[in-house]
Design an enzyme around this catalytic site. Structure first.
Site, PDB file in Angstrom:
ATOM      1  N   SER A 189      -4.293  -7.041  -1.588  1.00 50.27           N
ATOM      2  CA  SER A 189      -5.139  -6.203  -0.743  1.00 50.27           C
ATOM      3  C   SER A 189      -5.615  -5.009  -1.557  1.00 50.27           C
ATOM      4  CB  SER A 189      -4.336  -5.735   0.470  1.00 50.27           C
ATOM      5  OG  SER A 189      -5.143  -4.980   1.350  1.00 50.27           O
ATOM      6  N   GLU A 228      -6.403   1.205  -5.802  1.00 46.34           N
ATOM      7  CA  GLU A 228      -5.176   0.435  -5.961  1.00 46.34           C
ATOM      8  C   GLU A 228      -5.380  -0.993  -5.485  1.00 46.34           C
ATOM      9  OE1 GLU A 228      -3.079  -0.724  -3.266  1.00 46.34           O
ATOM     10  OE2 GLU A 228      -3.819   0.419  -1.581  1.00 46.34           O
ATOM     11  N   HIS A 264       0.809  -1.234   0.000  1.00 47.77           N
ATOM     12  CA  HIS A 264       0.000   0.000   0.000  1.00 47.77           C
ATOM     13  C   HIS A 264       0.837   1.278   0.000  1.00 47.77           C
ATOM     14  CE1 HIS A 264      -3.802  -2.129   0.386  1.00 47.77           C
ATOM     15  NE2 HIS A 264      -3.290  -2.821   1.391  1.00 47.77           N
TER      16      HIS A 264
END
Length: 155
Positions: free
Chosen positions: A101, A126, A53
């Site tokens: 994720s 994303e 992330h």
């Protein structure tokens, strides 16, 4: 692995970044259709491939992102043209990291009895390659050369 116009290695990967109707560690459930509107507007090129992330340095590109009956399927290429990409490529190739994720903005949700949310409409920003996904079943796999060609021709 393929050469990327002689400028570095790529590693083709695919998997499910989200699975419908399975509770994640935060108590949330993504419902079928939650990504449809956002993907229609943004497309796969508008969704970034990140590592853990970290938006400071994307590690590749998503070539395909689509909802199917199971969840949110993604297929893309990790690029070695940046330091973070080289690191991610090596870790994924060796099996050290295989989680996926999602990063999103909730547009519509409903509270669930006992906590958590039903996620009904999401704006997907994303999809990250991660060590520990919130949804344990969200995993990627490395595509072999013949699988990658077949997937690319079907897209």
């Amino acid at each position: 692995m393929q050469a990327l116009n002689g400028s570095g290695e790529t590693l083709e990967v695919a998997g499910y970044a989200s699975l419908f109707d399975i509770e994640d560690q935060g108590g949330d459930l993504v419902r079928a259709g939650a990504f449809a509107e956002g993907l229609k507007a943004r497309g796969p090129t508008g969704v970034r491939m990140l590592f853990q992330h970290d938006a400071a340095e994307p590690v590749g590109v998503w070539d395909e992102i689509a909802e199917d009956g199971r969840g949110l399927y993604v297929r893309g290429r990790i690029l070695s043209t940046a330091p973070r990409g080289r690191a991610a490529l090596g870790l994924v190739r060796e099996g050290a990291v295989d989680g996926l994720s999602i990063g999103f903005r909730t547009q519509r949700s409903a509270p669930r009895p006992g906590g958590g949310r039903d996620l009904l409409q999401l704006d997907l920003w994303e999809v990250s390659i991660v060590t520990f996904p919130m949804l344990a079943q969200a995993r990627l796999r490395v595509l072999g050369a013949s699988e990658a060609r077949l997937a690319a021709s079907a897209a």
